[in-house]
Design a protein around this motif. Structure first.
Motif, PDB file in Angstrom:
ATOM      1  N   ASP A 210      11.257   6.501  53.521  1.00  0.00           N
ATOM      2  CA  ASP A 210      10.818   7.910  53.070  1.00  0.00           C
ATOM      3  C   ASP A 210      11.347   9.102  54.179  1.00  0.00           C
ATOM      4  OD1 ASP A 210       9.354   6.905  51.020  1.00  0.00           O
ATOM      5  OD2 ASP A 210       7.466   6.753  51.941  1.00  0.00           O
ATOM      6  N   TYR A 211      11.150   8.488  55.405  1.00  0.00           N
ATOM      7  CA  TYR A 211      11.413   9.384  56.447  1.00  0.00           C
ATOM      8  C   TYR A 211      12.897   9.839  56.449  1.00  0.00           C
ATOM      9  CZ  TYR A 211      12.698  11.207  61.169  1.00  0.00           C
ATOM     10  OH  TYR A 211      13.132  11.889  62.247  1.00  0.00           O
TER      11      TYR A 211
ATOM     12  N   ALA B  75      15.015   9.739  53.864  1.00  0.00           N
ATOM     13  CA  ALA B  75      15.023  10.462  52.730  1.00  0.00           C
ATOM     14  C   ALA B  75      14.690  11.868  52.839  1.00  0.00           C
ATOM     15  CB  ALA B  75      14.578  10.139  51.314  1.00  0.00           C
ATOM     16  N   ARG B  76      13.508  12.236  53.488  1.00  0.00           N
ATOM     17  CA  ARG B  76      13.073  13.557  53.950  1.00  0.00           C
ATOM     18  C   ARG B  76      13.959  14.211  54.923  1.00  0.00           C
ATOM     19  NH1 ARG B  76       8.181  12.151  55.261  1.00  0.00           N
ATOM     20  NH2 ARG B  76       8.806  12.060  57.654  1.00  0.00           N
ATOM     21  N   GLU B  77      14.260  13.575  56.016  1.00  0.00           N
ATOM     22  CA  GLU B  77      15.209  14.203  56.975  1.00  0.00           C
ATOM     23  C   GLU B  77      16.651  14.564  56.530  1.00  0.00           C
ATOM     24  OE1 GLU B  77      13.982  15.411  60.074  1.00  0.00           O
ATOM     25  OE2 GLU B  77      11.960  14.900  59.039  1.00  0.00           O
TER      26      GLU B  77
ATOM     27  N   ALA C   9      17.318  15.162  53.311  1.00  0.00           N
ATOM     28  CA  ALA C   9      17.283  16.427  52.459  1.00  0.00           C
ATOM     29  C   ALA C   9      17.482  17.758  53.384  1.00  0.00           C
ATOM     30  CB  ALA C   9      16.153  16.188  51.543  1.00  0.00           C
ATOM     31  N   ILE C  10      16.547  17.650  54.444  1.00  0.00           N
ATOM     32  CA  ILE C  10      16.536  18.785  55.573  1.00  0.00           C
ATOM     33  C   ILE C  10      17.901  18.937  55.964  1.00  0.00           C
ATOM     34  CG2 ILE C  10      15.630  19.778  57.720  1.00  0.00           C
ATOM     35  CD1 ILE C  10      13.069  18.301  56.725  1.00  0.00           C
TER      36      ILE C  10
END
Length: 85
Positions: free
Chosen positions: A40-41, A43-45, A47-48
């Motif tokens: 999850d981390y 994927a989120r980072e 994307a940023i």
């Protein structure tokens, strides 16, 4: 199951204890929870970072809107919404 590999991660003792507690409540292994959290981390980072890189490419290509134009348009949208109330 998808291919997997092993990663050793050092955690503060308190985080490890909390992970153990969560694993007990959720009936999941610590390894499963850790893998989910890392996925999850990442994927989120990612994307940023990708959004930042797209923005940098837009700047380099000259695809920009002056701040004043954007602010003017935003004010018009807000005023229009207020008028419709």
């Amino acid at each position: 199951m998808a291919d997997s590999t092993t990663l050793t991660v050092r955690l503060p003792a308190e985080t490890k204890a909390r992970l153990e507690e969560l694993a007990g409540y959720t009936r999941r292994t610590q390894s499963f929870l850790g893998a989910e959290a890392i996925a999850d981390y990442v994927a989120r980072e990612l994307a940023i970072v990708e959004a930042i890189e797209r923005g940098r490419a837009d700047v380099k290509a000259g695809r920009l809107s002056p701040h004043e134009d954007v602010a003017r348009e935003a004010r018009a949208i807000v005023e229009d919404a207020r008028a419709k109330r």
